[in-house]
Design a protein around this motif. Structure first.
Motif, mmCIF file in Angstrom:
data_model
loop_
_atom_site.group_PDB
_atom_site.id
_atom_site.type_symbol
_atom_site.label_atom_id
_atom_site.label_comp_id
_atom_site.label_asym_id
_atom_site.label_seq_id
_atom_site.Cartn_x
_atom_site.Cartn_y
_atom_site.Cartn_z
ATOM 1 N N ILE A 253 7.452 63.925 -11.961
ATOM 2 C CA ILE A 253 8.257 64.555 -13.013
ATOM 3 C C ILE A 253 8.175 66.073 -12.901
ATOM 4 N N HIS A 254 9.290 66.730 -13.199
ATOM 5 C CA HIS A 254 9.308 68.190 -13.247
ATOM 6 C C HIS A 254 9.010 68.657 -14.656
ATOM 7 N N VAL A 255 8.075 69.594 -14.774
ATOM 8 C CA VAL A 255 7.778 70.228 -16.058
ATOM 9 C C VAL A 255 8.066 71.718 -15.913
ATOM 10 N N LEU A 256 8.930 72.239 -16.783
ATOM 11 C CA LEU A 256 9.317 73.647 -16.745
ATOM 12 C C LEU A 256 8.956 74.306 -18.065
ATOM 13 N N PRO A 257 8.720 75.614 -18.053
ATOM 14 C CA PRO A 257 8.526 76.302 -19.338
ATOM 15 C C PRO A 257 9.841 76.329 -20.105
ATOM 16 N N ASN B 97 -0.514 75.074 -11.732
ATOM 17 C CA ASN B 97 -0.311 73.885 -10.897
ATOM 18 C C ASN B 97 -0.475 72.629 -11.754
ATOM 19 N N VAL B 98 0.638 72.049 -12.162
ATOM 20 C CA VAL B 98 0.583 70.892 -13.067
ATOM 21 C C VAL B 98 0.126 69.628 -12.349
ATOM 22 N N GLU B 99 0.164 69.624 -11.028
ATOM 23 C CA GLU B 99 -0.280 68.431 -10.291
ATOM 24 C C GLU B 99 -1.775 68.205 -10.483
ATOM 25 N N LYS B 100 -2.510 69.250 -10.774
ATOM 26 C CA LYS B 100 -3.937 69.102 -11.061
ATOM 27 C C LYS B 100 -4.175 68.360 -12.372
ATOM 28 N N LEU B 101 -3.124 68.306 -13.203
ATOM 29 C CA LEU B 101 -3.227 67.624 -14.493
ATOM 30 C C LEU B 101 -2.760 66.175 -14.408
ATOM 31 N N GLY B 102 -2.399 65.726 -13.197
ATOM 32 C CA GLY B 102 -1.917 64.361 -13.023
ATOM 33 C C GLY B 102 -0.411 64.235 -13.113
ATOM 34 N N LEU B 103 0.296 65.364 -13.063
ATOM 35 C CA LEU B 103 1.756 65.378 -13.166
ATOM 36 C C LEU B 103 2.343 65.795 -11.819
ATOM 37 N N LYS B 104 2.606 64.822 -10.983
ATOM 38 C CA LYS B 104 3.115 65.094 -9.648
ATOM 39 C C LYS B 104 4.588 65.446 -9.693
ATOM 40 N N ARG B 105 4.961 66.504 -8.978
ATOM 41 C CA ARG B 105 6.359 66.932 -8.958
ATOM 42 C C ARG B 105 7.158 66.127 -7.915
ATOM 43 N N ASP C 135 8.258 72.257 -21.540
ATOM 44 C CA ASP C 135 6.966 72.249 -22.221
ATOM 45 C C ASP C 135 6.992 73.098 -23.485
ATOM 46 N N ILE C 136 6.541 72.494 -24.604
ATOM 47 C CA ILE C 136 6.442 73.233 -25.865
ATOM 48 C C ILE C 136 4.999 73.255 -26.375
ATOM 49 N N GLY C 137 4.063 72.944 -25.493
ATOM 50 C CA GLY C 137 2.657 72.992 -25.882
ATOM 51 C C GLY C 137 1.832 71.802 -25.445
ATOM 52 N N ALA C 138 2.483 70.759 -24.925
ATOM 53 C CA ALA C 138 1.743 69.561 -24.529
ATOM 54 C C ALA C 138 0.816 69.831 -23.351
ATOM 55 N N LEU C 139 1.224 70.698 -22.424
ATOM 56 C CA LEU C 139 0.378 70.970 -21.258
ATOM 57 C C LEU C 139 -0.962 71.568 -21.662
ATOM 58 N N GLU C 140 -0.939 72.425 -22.656
ATOM 59 C CA GLU C 140 -2.191 73.016 -23.127
ATOM 60 C C GLU C 140 -3.118 71.943 -23.684
ATOM 61 N N LYS C 141 -2.543 70.954 -24.377
ATOM 62 C CA LYS C 141 -3.343 69.843 -24.906
ATOM 63 C C LYS C 141 -3.885 68.972 -23.770
ATOM 64 N N ILE C 142 -3.099 68.818 -22.710
ATOM 65 C CA ILE C 142 -3.577 68.042 -21.559
ATOM 66 C C ILE C 142 -4.751 68.764 -20.895
ATOM 67 N N LYS C 143 -4.626 70.080 -20.757
ATOM 68 C CA LYS C 143 -5.708 70.867 -20.147
ATOM 69 C C LYS C 143 -6.996 70.760 -20.957
ATOM 70 N N LYS C 144 -6.860 70.632 -22.278
ATOM 71 C CA LYS C 144 -8.040 70.520 -23.146
ATOM 72 C C LYS C 144 -8.504 69.079 -23.322
#
Length: 402
Positions: free
Chosen positions: A205-209, A247-255, A274-283
């Protein structure tokens, strides 16, 4: 808005309504755009612009978008017939007309619309049918081993279409099946209501700001595509995403291998903003997990062998076209509910059949379709009206039924 042929009313218990203009099935942005273009066709060219009014934000809320659609319909004097479910639409070779059969849906107690409160079927008859039900007409609920047996009876499974807010899930372990925009936003909302979401990520999946340097990401993409080829715009978007999001692939989100705009145009896959979910994944407040193998009582087994204890399941598994369920036609539409011809030739079929909102290009594709459909129908209608006026001075305008 409807001209009726008196001799056809209440025929064998079914009211038959003659529509002096196209029958538009669907009253969302696509259907309203066609109706507006038809309304304006006789004097000036004006249609759905693909943008909301200037006083709305770049990303309006659901309520703001609904308000805009209502204002848009009022601006063009469009009165959709709500509360009627289309059961079938077929072309009658004998008469050369389309026959669209509807049944009443549940109405509010104070609803005084005669058509909506009708206890019987209504058959609309007309020269043209515009399919405007869109790419996302009905929810997709996949069959997963053990889901119904282990969670269905406890009413612990819900589709994201029914999701309101996370308060009902406070303190619960929630498995969110799907990682698109809906899945990401639901997980974020669950976190904000002290739930514990785990998000199933099965595909790349692609995740963009959502914004870059204060500009909407999609607005920037549209601007760049005026000057640059799509493949280069994709590379620029991914470069900016890497800078802003890391690098979102480090979070388990392969592009995916293909770029976000290419995937949107070819497969209809919308990138996640992304509206803030990535930050929650990182935490680690949102847990990213692989595909599901099966459900067990109070648990889920994943394909990598993990077994998680869960209380609820939310299916963020998307939507699909429902055209094959009611349109009795196989030449123009494919079995997946999309026109067989790709954009920009996907708007017109045979015998007065049209499609709008199936381009996988959002409102810009809808705008393109609506302009072409209105021009095509109005040209034929005007020619026929000129001939008819010599005999009968009636039917002075093209009247649509949505």
């Amino acid at each position: 808005m409807v001209r009726r042929a008196p001799e056809t009313e209440e025929l064998f218990g079914r009211r038959c309504v003659w529509v002096n203009g196209p029958i538009i099935v669907g009253a969302g942005p696509s259907g309203l755009a066609v109706a507006a273009c038809l309304r304006e066709r006789g004097c000036r060219s004006r249609c759905w612009s693909g943008r909301t009014a200037s006083h709305y934000p770049d990303y309006p809320t659901k309520r703001q978008f609904v308000d805009y659609l209502q204002a848009y319909a009022a601006r063009f004097a469009i009165a959709p017939r709500f509360g009627q479910a289309v059961q079938s639409a077929r072309f009658d070779d004998t008469s050369g007309l389309w026959r669209v059969r509807t049944t009443p849906a549940a109405a509010a107690p104070d609803d005084d619309d005669d058509d909506r409160r009708s206890s019987g079927e209504v058959e609309y008859i007309g020269r043209w049918v515009v399919v405007a039900t869109g790419e996302n007409a009905e929810r997709v609920a996949p069959e997963i081993e053990g889901l119904a047996e282990c969670f269905g009876a406890a009413a612990a499974v819900a589709h994201v279409a029914d999701y309101k807010r996370g308060e009902a899930y406070r303190g619960k372990r929630v498995l969110v099946v799907g990682c698109g925009n809906s899945g990401m936003e639901v997980c974020l909302d669950l976190c904000e209501h002290n739930a514990f979401p785990a998000m199933v990520v099965r595909d790349s999946i692609h995740v963009l700001p959502r914004e870059v340097l204060g500009k909407s990401t999609f607005e920037m993409a549209v601007l760049l595509m005026k000057w640059l080829p799509l493949w280069l715009v994709d590379k620029i978007l991914l470069f900016l995403a890497r800078i802003v999001l890391g690098n979102v692939e480090k979070l388990g989100l392969k592009r995916p291998k293909n770029g976000p705009l290419e995937l949107k145009n070819t497969q209809g896959r919308t990138p996640v903003l992304d509206i803030g979910a990535l930050e929650k994944i990182k935490k680690a407040e949102i847990k990213v997990v692989p595909a599901i193998k099966r459900f067990l009582p109070g648990k889920v087994e994943l394909v990598d062998g993990q077994v998680l204890s869960i209380d609820s399941v939310i299916l963020a598994t998307g939507y699909r076209s429902n055209v094959p369920q009611w349109l009795q036609e196989s030449e123009f539409f494919s079995k997946d509910g999309f026109p067989k011809e790709p954009f920009p030739n996907s708007w017109k079929g045979r015998s007065g059949l049209y499609a709008v909102g199936f381009t996988r290009r959002g409102l810009s594709g809808t705008s393109s379709d609506a302009i072409k459909i209105a021009a095509d129908i109005s040209q034929v209608w005007k020619e026929e009206t000129k001939q008819t006026k010599r005999l009968v001075a009636c039917h002075r305008r093209c009247i649509s039924q949505i």
